[in-house]
Design a protein around this motif. Sequence first.
Motif, PDB file in Angstrom:
ATOM      1  N   SER A  94       0.826  -1.212   0.000  1.00  0.00           N
ATOM      2  CA  SER A  94       0.000   0.000   0.000  1.00  0.00           C
ATOM      3  C   SER A  94       0.864   1.268   0.000  1.00  0.00           C
ATOM      4  O   SER A  94       1.650   1.456  -0.923  1.00  0.00           O
ATOM      5  N   ILE A  95       0.818   2.118   1.046  1.00  0.00           N
ATOM      6  CA  ILE A  95       1.719   3.283   1.029  1.00  0.00           C
ATOM      7  C   ILE A  95       3.174   2.795   0.967  1.00  0.00           C
ATOM      8  O   ILE A  95       4.033   3.453   0.367  1.00  0.00           O
ATOM      9  N   ILE A 123      -2.905   6.525  -5.134  1.00  0.00           N
ATOM     10  CA  ILE A 123      -3.945   5.879  -4.314  1.00  0.00           C
ATOM     11  C   ILE A 123      -4.926   6.948  -3.839  1.00  0.00           C
ATOM     12  O   ILE A 123      -4.542   7.876  -3.135  1.00  0.00           O
ATOM     13  N   ARG A 151     -12.310  -3.050   4.284  1.00  0.00           N
ATOM     14  CA  ARG A 151     -11.475  -2.958   3.073  1.00  0.00           C
ATOM     15  C   ARG A 151     -10.204  -3.787   3.245  1.00  0.00           C
ATOM     16  O   ARG A 151      -9.638  -4.279   2.286  1.00  0.00           O
ATOM     17  N   TRP A 152      -9.775  -3.927   4.472  1.00  0.00           N
ATOM     18  CA  TRP A 152      -8.539  -4.681   4.744  1.00  0.00           C
ATOM     19  C   TRP A 152      -8.733  -6.186   4.628  1.00  0.00           C
ATOM     20  O   TRP A 152      -7.814  -6.899   4.248  1.00  0.00           O
ATOM     21  N   TYR A 178      -0.441   9.088  11.581  1.00  0.00           N
ATOM     22  CA  TYR A 178      -1.397   8.599  10.583  1.00  0.00           C
ATOM     23  C   TYR A 178      -1.789   9.741   9.649  1.00  0.00           C
ATOM     24  O   TYR A 178      -1.765   9.592   8.417  1.00  0.00           O
ATOM     25  N   HIS A 236      -7.177  -6.109   1.518  1.00  0.00           N
ATOM     26  CA  HIS A 236      -6.033  -5.212   1.289  1.00  0.00           C
ATOM     27  C   HIS A 236      -4.740  -5.720   1.926  1.00  0.00           C
ATOM     28  O   HIS A 236      -3.669  -5.268   1.565  1.00  0.00           O
TER      29      HIS A 236
HETATM   30  O1  LIG Z   1      -6.528   2.763   4.888  1.00  0.00           O
HETATM   31  C1  LIG Z   1      -6.790   2.360   3.773  1.00  0.00           C
HETATM   32  O2  LIG Z   1      -7.802   2.686   3.158  1.00  0.00           O
HETATM   33  C2  LIG Z   1      -5.830   1.479   3.080  1.00  0.00           C
HETATM   34  C3  LIG Z   1      -4.609   2.161   2.707  1.00  0.00           C
HETATM   35  C4  LIG Z   1      -4.419   3.110   1.764  1.00  0.00           C
HETATM   36  C5  LIG Z   1      -3.009   3.475   1.730  1.00  0.00           C
HETATM   37  C6  LIG Z   1      -2.465   2.572   2.752  1.00  0.00           C
HETATM   38  O3  LIG Z   1      -1.290   2.440   3.080  1.00  0.00           O
HETATM   39  O4  LIG Z   1      -3.446   1.839   3.305  1.00  0.00           O
END
Ligand SMILES: O=C(O)CC1=CCC(=O)O1
Length: 260
Positions: A94-95, A123, A151-152, A178, A236
Motif C-alpha cells: 500500500s503506502i 492511491i 477494506r482490509w 497517521y 487489502h
Molecule cells: O486505509 C486504507 O484505506 C488502506 C490504505 C491506503 C493506503 C495505505 O497504506 O493503506
Amino acid sequence: MMIRSGDAALHVRDEGPRDGPVVLFANSLGTDLRVFDALVAQLPPDLRIVRYDKRGHGLSDLTPGPYTIDMLSDDTIAICETLGLRNVTFVGLSIGGLIAQSFAIKRPDLTQALVLMDTAAKIGTAESWGERIAALSEGGIAAISDGILPRWFSPAFLGSPEASQWRNMLERTTLEGYIACCHALAAADLTEGCTQITCPAMAIAGALDGSTPPELVAETAKLCHATFHIVEDAGHLPCVEKPEAVAALITDFLEKTRHD
Ligand SMILES: O=C(O)CC1=CCC(=O)O1
C-alpha cells in the motif's frame, strides 16, 4: 535496533544471514512491521529480511507532519546505507508500495527487484484523503476504523477472533503520524515516475481489496512492466490473510530474479 534518518530514529528489524539476498519490507498506513510476521515466517530461511516502522508508526519516532513519499523513501535509503544493503528486493504494501516505487526511481543502483502489494502509482484523490483527514481530526482513528477494516479483510476473516488485533494496531497508531501519512498519500502521484522503473517487478492484489482494488493494482503493474497476480479470498492485507499464497509468489519471484 534504531536507525537514524534525518530528524527521526526508525525502528528496524534485521533478520537472517548477513550475506543472504536482501528483502526489504515497507508496511501500510495504520500498521507496523508486524503486519509481515506471518508472511516472513513462510519465506526461505536463507534471506536477509529487513523490516521497519514508518515515522509515526510502531516504535519509530513521531516527527511533525505532513510527510511526503519522497521523505518516507529517503528513510528507506538511510536504512540501506546504514546497514550497507545492496541488490535489494523491495516489498511494499500500500503506502509502502509507493515508498518502494519512489526508492526504485531514486536509487536504481540499490534496487534488484520490486514487489508491489496492494498498491498503485496513485492511491485515492486529494479530495478523498482530505475527507479522511477531516474525519480523523474530529474523531480520531477510532472514528474511521469501522470503515477501514472491511477494506482490509474478507468478511470471513473479519468475523474471526484474529481480526481484533489488527483493529487494535490501527487504532493504536499515533493520530499525528497517521494524518502525516495521509498528507503524503494525498500528494503522491508516481504515474509518470513509475514508467522509469526498469528492474523486474511483480504486483499482487487481494481479490477483495476495497482500498486498492485489483484493477487499480493491475494498471500500475502495466506501467512498470510488472507481472500481476491475484490472491483469492483476501482483502487489502493478503500478507495477513493468505501468507502462504503470498510467500509462494514471492519465493518464486525471488528465484526468477535472483541472478538478473
Ligand atoms: O486505509 C486504507 O484505506 C488502506 C490504505 C491506503 C493506503 C495505505 O497504506 O493503506
